[in-house]
Each structure stands twice: as structure tokens, then as C-alpha cells.
Motif scaffolding. Sequence first.
Motif, PDB file in Angstrom:
ATOM      1  N   UNK A  51       0.827  -1.202   0.000  1.00 59.51           N
ATOM      2  CA  UNK A  51       0.000   0.000   0.000  1.00 59.51           C
ATOM      3  C   UNK A  51       0.871   1.265   0.000  1.00 59.51           C
ATOM      4  N   UNK A  52       1.918   1.265   0.810  1.00 63.30           N
ATOM      5  CA  UNK A  52       2.828   2.408   0.843  1.00 63.30           C
ATOM      6  C   UNK A  52       3.353   2.727  -0.551  1.00 63.30           C
ATOM      7  N   UNK A  53       3.847   1.712  -1.237  1.00 67.49           N
ATOM      8  CA  UNK A  53       4.446   1.929  -2.561  1.00 67.49           C
ATOM      9  C   UNK A  53       3.416   2.384  -3.582  1.00 67.49           C
ATOM     10  N   UNK A  86      10.665   3.090   0.313  1.00 66.65           N
ATOM     11  CA  UNK A  86       9.753   2.581   1.342  1.00 66.65           C
ATOM     12  C   UNK A  86      10.469   1.551   2.222  1.00 66.65           C
ATOM     13  N   UNK A  87      11.210   0.649   1.604  1.00 68.02           N
ATOM     14  CA  UNK A  87      11.910  -0.364   2.377  1.00 68.02           C
ATOM     15  C   UNK A  87      12.893   0.229   3.362  1.00 68.02           C
ATOM     16  N   UNK A  88      13.665   1.201   2.926  1.00 69.52           N
ATOM     17  CA  UNK A  88      14.655   1.818   3.812  1.00 69.52           C
ATOM     18  C   UNK A  88      13.986   2.684   4.867  1.00 69.52           C
ATOM     19  N   UNK A  89      12.951   3.419   4.486  1.00 73.85           N
ATOM     20  CA  UNK A  89      12.284   4.309   5.448  1.00 73.85           C
ATOM     21  C   UNK A  89      11.554   3.526   6.528  1.00 73.85           C
ATOM     22  N   UNK A  90      11.020   2.351   6.183  1.00 77.11           N
ATOM     23  CA  UNK A  90      10.328   1.516   7.171  1.00 77.11           C
ATOM     24  C   UNK A  90      11.314   0.909   8.179  1.00 77.11           C
ATOM     25  N   UNK A  91      12.594   0.928   7.850  1.00 76.28           N
ATOM     26  CA  UNK A  91      13.607   0.408   8.770  1.00 76.28           C
ATOM     27  C   UNK A  91      13.994   1.428   9.841  1.00 76.28           C
ATOM     28  N   UNK A  92      13.649   2.688   9.640  1.00 80.78           N
ATOM     29  CA  UNK A  92      14.071   3.752  10.547  1.00 80.78           C
ATOM     30  C   UNK A  92      13.270   3.757  11.839  1.00 80.78           C
ATOM     31  N   UNK A  93      13.905   4.194  12.913  1.00 82.51           N
ATOM     32  CA  UNK A  93      13.211   4.470  14.159  1.00 82.51           C
ATOM     33  C   UNK A  93      12.705   5.902  14.139  1.00 82.51           C
ATOM     34  N   UNK A  94      11.733   6.191  14.982  1.00 85.65           N
ATOM     35  CA  UNK A  94      11.153   7.532  15.002  1.00 85.65           C
ATOM     36  C   UNK A  94      12.179   8.612  15.314  1.00 85.65           C
ATOM     37  N   UNK A  95      13.195   8.276  16.149  1.00 86.89           N
ATOM     38  CA  UNK A  95      14.163   9.297  16.556  1.00 86.89           C
ATOM     39  C   UNK A  95      15.386   9.358  15.639  1.00 86.89           C
ATOM     40  N   UNK A  96      15.427   8.556  14.578  1.00 86.25           N
ATOM     41  CA  UNK A  96      16.484   8.688  13.582  1.00 86.25           C
ATOM     42  C   UNK A  96      16.241   9.948  12.762  1.00 86.25           C
ATOM     43  N   UNK A  97      17.276  10.394  12.061  1.00 87.04           N
ATOM     44  CA  UNK A  97      17.133  11.637  11.285  1.00 87.04           C
ATOM     45  C   UNK A  97      17.493  11.363   9.833  1.00 87.04           C
ATOM     46  N   UNK A  98      16.652  11.867   8.936  1.00 90.96           N
ATOM     47  CA  UNK A  98      16.797  11.653   7.496  1.00 90.96           C
ATOM     48  C   UNK A  98      17.365  12.903   6.842  1.00 90.96           C
ATOM     49  N   UNK A  99      18.334  12.692   5.964  1.00 90.08           N
ATOM     50  CA  UNK A  99      18.889  13.770   5.141  1.00 90.08           C
ATOM     51  C   UNK A  99      18.784  13.303   3.689  1.00 90.08           C
ATOM     52  N   UNK A 105      10.400  11.521  -2.015  1.00 87.70           N
ATOM     53  CA  UNK A 105       9.031  11.854  -1.608  1.00 87.70           C
ATOM     54  C   UNK A 105       8.404  10.728  -0.792  1.00 87.70           C
ATOM     55  N   UNK A 106       8.749   9.482  -1.120  1.00 82.88           N
ATOM     56  CA  UNK A 106       8.181   8.346  -0.386  1.00 82.88           C
ATOM     57  C   UNK A 106       8.697   8.315   1.046  1.00 82.88           C
ATOM     58  N   UNK A 107       9.973   8.646   1.228  1.00 80.14           N
ATOM     59  CA  UNK A 107      10.537   8.712   2.576  1.00 80.14           C
ATOM     60  C   UNK A 107       9.825   9.800   3.370  1.00 80.14           C
ATOM     61  N   UNK A 108       9.647  10.960   2.746  1.00 83.93           N
ATOM     62  CA  UNK A 108       8.951  12.063   3.419  1.00 83.93           C
ATOM     63  C   UNK A 108       7.525  11.655   3.800  1.00 83.93           C
ATOM     64  N   UNK A 109       6.852  10.946   2.922  1.00 80.87           N
ATOM     65  CA  UNK A 109       5.485  10.488   3.176  1.00 80.87           C
ATOM     66  C   UNK A 109       5.438   9.633   4.437  1.00 80.87           C
TER      67      UNK A 109
END
Length: 375
Positions: A51-53, A86-99, A105-109
Motif C-alpha cells: 500500500x505504501x508503494x 519505502x523499504x529503507x524508510x520503514x527500517x528507521x526508528x522515530x528518533x532517527x534523522x533523514x537527510x 518523496x516516499x521517505x517524506x510520506x
Amino acid sequence: MTPSDREATGLLTRPGDLVQLLDESGTRHANPEFDRWVADIDTDALIVLHRDMAVVRRLDAEATALQRQGELALWPPLAGQEAAQIGSARALHDDDFVFSSYREHAVAWLRGVQPHELLSVWRGAAASGWDPFEKRMAIPNIIIGAQSLHAVGWAMGAKWEGSESASIAYFGDGATSEGDVNEALVFAASFAAPTVFFCQNNGWAISEPVGLQSHQPLARRADGFGMPGIRVDGNDVLAVLAVTRWALERARRGEGPAFIEAVTYRMGPHTTADDPKRYRTDDDLAHWRERDPITRVHALIAASGADIDAVDADVKAAADRAAADLRAGITAIPDPEPMSVFDHVYAEPNSHLERQRDRYARYLAMFADQDGGNR
């Protein structure tokens, strides 16, 4: 494009070259090293990833259409790269930081950025679309590769503060030839920064094939910086999730940075100002359409015995809602006041900026005088 041509451009993927858990047909393959990193991904979780993708692909198509309709100045499409993001962003924790660069756009979503926040910069209505500290994601970086330095600096600070958070830097294959990325790799390795370097090798640095700038897989560049490099099928959302979890976990343990090369493909143009037909063939595009990241997950879900018709209906409804919100958001974005361009250039006022402000105000006043004060 012939097979030999495709290999020359670095686009051909051969068995054994990269981590793959889900092949082009949607068949799941066992992997003793990485299966454990996605052991929690059951059918319900697969449905969420699908669904995410599908939703972000629809958002991307809507944004592209809005640019063609004159509502956006520019748009950098992500079609084809949904699994990598989507695969990489779903691996992140809430307190990680994205650059990120300008295409994530999918990561931002997934970081909670709303549709209208994705569009405001590309409409020319704002200098940034969201609060980076609220979303734990910096605003997109247009300067190629510069965000990699920001990611390492943030990670070094987090480490010194005793945090278990990690940063992730997204960039394309072309950025690996930039000095900023190489300097970031040096700093990260030297200080064991908890940073994951996530390269989306989509085949083309605008119009130049990746094979022109590197005669070896990009992941092998990590060897020279003393960090592990791993090559993954960037159209396989399960494999991307697995290797990103692996890289983030070792970063949290204090083992330093890692470099991930996600081999994927940019199905559309570099931006809506680009014409990819001038530098790549229809055969090449067809070759990669057969490796679509969404259809292979759809096939795996269908094979699991899930009610695929219900899954499709749910995805369509979610995509329709997101697309409607995106279009509604365009009309809700206010046009900025012309003089507001100076408001956030510096933290403190200075004479140089004030001179520019004064000149611009007098320039705008000329038009007001010509229109009798109506503009």
C-alpha cells in the motif's frame, strides 16, 4: 539497448551481484544472512508495504500531472524507486534523522509529511515544506550530495551526546562523484559516525549512465573508506528493508557507518524538465518494467492466499484519498508576499541584506506606480 550495452552502463544485474529476497516474478527466496532481519514481515506487513508503494506512486503521478498543468514549477519523479525508499524508510526508528536529496518523496510520506507540504517548495511558495525537527527529516537538498555531510555532522553530534539514534543520507549514483559525498565518507569512517549512506543507483546521473563514472559496483567504493558496502536489489522492498535494518543496527551498536547501493531504475525523467528519450531506449525501459517493485510484492501477496481483491480495493481507496488531498492542497497553499523572500536568509539582520531588500522594494514599487497602486 542490448545486454552488452546494458552491462556497459552498469545497469545489468546478475545473480550473486546483490542481495535479493523477492525476485521479479514475486517468488520469495531464502537468504540465511538476511532472512532474520525481516522475520516479522508477515502477509499483513507485506500488504502495508504494498500500500505504501502504490500510494506514493499515485502521489508521484498526480504531482507530475500538476506540473504539466502549470500548478508546479518543477517535479522530480520517483516512479520505479518506491521499494528502495519505502523499504529503507520503514527500517528507521522515530528518533532517527533523514537527510535526503530532492527525490525522496516516499521517505517524506512515511515521516509524516503531508501532501501539500511536499508540493510547496516545487510550487515556489515556500523555502521549505515542513519543520525538520518535527518530522525528523531535513528539507530536500538540491545541492548534489551536500546532505551527506549534514547527515554525518548530525550523527557525530548524536554519538557525542550518548544518543542511540542514527542518521541516513539518501543520494543518487551521480552524487558519488561529488566531493561532498567522499568527504562525508571520510568523516564518518574516521569518527565511526552512526550514519547509513543510502545510494539509489537508478542508472542515470541525469543523462549519463552510471557505468561512465564507475567501472565497479558503487558499493565497492566503501572499501576504500574502511566501511562495509552492500549491494541490494533496490526493486525488492524486503531485501532493502533487511539490509537497511542491518546497517542501522550496527550503527546503533557503535560499529560505525555502512554504504548501501540499492540498484533500481528511474522510470520517468530526471525532472519534468528532462526528456529521457534523448539518451535511453524503449527496450531499456521495457527491461526494467519487468522488474517493477510493486507488481512483485502484489504477486507474493496473491500467492499467500490473501483476499487480493480486497487488498486492491483498499489500495485504490487509499491512493484516491491521497491524490485528492494532494490536489486540494495545491489550492490551499498561499502565495507568499514578495518581500518575505528576505525574512529567513540570516538569523540576524545585516546591512548587505537590507540593501538588497531596499532595492527590491523600489523595484516592486515601479509596477505599483504603473498600475495606479493596484499591484
